[in-house]
Design a protein around this motif. Structure first.
Motif, PDB file in Angstrom:
ATOM      1  N   PRO A 158     -29.468 -29.753   8.578  1.00 52.04           N
ATOM      2  CA  PRO A 158     -29.889 -29.190   7.292  1.00 52.04           C
ATOM      3  C   PRO A 158     -30.410 -29.769   6.246  1.00 52.04           C
ATOM      4  O   PRO A 158     -31.064 -29.790   5.173  1.00 52.04           O
ATOM      5  N   GLU A 218     -39.875 -26.542   0.947  1.00 49.20           N
ATOM      6  CA  GLU A 218     -39.150 -25.898   0.093  1.00 49.20           C
ATOM      7  C   GLU A 218     -39.660 -24.630   0.000  1.00 49.20           C
ATOM      8  O   GLU A 218     -38.749 -23.799  -0.348  1.00 49.20           O
ATOM      9  N   THR A 241     -38.290 -22.458   3.098  1.00 49.26           N
ATOM     10  CA  THR A 241     -37.079 -22.292   3.211  1.00 49.26           C
ATOM     11  C   THR A 241     -36.621 -21.185   1.831  1.00 49.26           C
ATOM     12  O   THR A 241     -35.779 -20.435   2.249  1.00 49.26           O
ATOM     13  N   THR A 242     -37.190 -21.352   0.653  1.00 56.68           N
ATOM     14  CA  THR A 242     -36.890 -20.464  -0.226  1.00 56.68           C
ATOM     15  C   THR A 242     -37.238 -19.083   0.004  1.00 56.68           C
ATOM     16  O   THR A 242     -36.498 -18.131  -0.265  1.00 56.68           O
ATOM     17  N   TYR A 262     -37.442 -17.760   3.135  1.00 55.44           N
ATOM     18  CA  TYR A 262     -36.744 -17.441   3.986  1.00 55.44           C
ATOM     19  C   TYR A 262     -35.424 -16.800   3.377  1.00 55.44           C
ATOM     20  O   TYR A 262     -34.893 -15.874   3.741  1.00 55.44           O
ATOM     21  N   GLU A 263     -34.665 -17.662   2.715  1.00 59.81           N
ATOM     22  CA  GLU A 263     -33.434 -17.427   1.893  1.00 59.81           C
ATOM     23  C   GLU A 263     -33.842 -16.148   0.962  1.00 59.81           C
ATOM     24  O   GLU A 263     -32.798 -15.288   0.862  1.00 59.81           O
ATOM     25  N   ALA A 264     -34.859 -15.925   0.576  1.00 57.92           N
ATOM     26  CA  ALA A 264     -34.978 -14.781  -0.333  1.00 57.92           C
ATOM     27  C   ALA A 264     -35.517 -13.476   0.432  1.00 57.92           C
ATOM     28  O   ALA A 264     -35.344 -12.531  -0.304  1.00 57.92           O
ATOM     29  N   ASN A 302     -38.402 -10.765   6.020  1.00 58.05           N
ATOM     30  CA  ASN A 302     -37.853 -10.068   6.633  1.00 58.05           C
ATOM     31  C   ASN A 302     -38.717  -8.615   6.785  1.00 58.05           C
ATOM     32  O   ASN A 302     -39.595  -8.663   6.008  1.00 58.05           O
ATOM     33  N   ARG A 339     -38.962 -18.105  -8.207  1.00 57.09           N
ATOM     34  CA  ARG A 339     -37.762 -18.806  -7.755  1.00 57.09           C
ATOM     35  C   ARG A 339     -38.328 -20.423  -7.877  1.00 57.09           C
ATOM     36  O   ARG A 339     -37.694 -21.343  -7.910  1.00 57.09           O
TER      37      ARG A 339
END
Length: 86
Positions: free
Chosen positions: A6, A21, A24-25, A27-29, A33, A46
């Motif tokens: 990580p 960045e 990954t941002t 994906y995390e947000a 999906n 973000r």
């Protein structure tokens, strides 16, 4: 494919820090999906950059990930890039 540390910067896959960045941002947000949990503009907010810059970072980063992890290129062939890509 394998899971990377990580703390890795993404350099092993040829990503720039801004591409890593952005991916990954996103994906995390929940951008990847189905259905999306956020929009491109939400990811851009973000990151603190425009949606155009975010979209470019995502496209270039994902292309780089595919090229470095999944794509098996025939000898002597190089992937076609548009003239505006870096």
């Amino acid at each position: 494919l394998y899971r990377i540390d990580p703390e890795s910067t993404g350099e092993a896959f040829g990503l720039t820090p801004s591409q890593r960045e952005a991916i990954t941002t996103a994906y995390e947000a929940g951008y990847f999906n189905q259905p999306r949990d956020t929009s491109l503009q939400g990811v851009a907010d973000r990151l603190g950059v425009s949606s155009s810059a975010t979209g470019g970072r995502l496209r270039r980063g994902l292309r780089t990930l595919v090229e470095t992890t999944l794509y098996e290129q025939p000898l002597g062939k190089t992937p076609v890039r548009s003239s505006g890509e870096l």
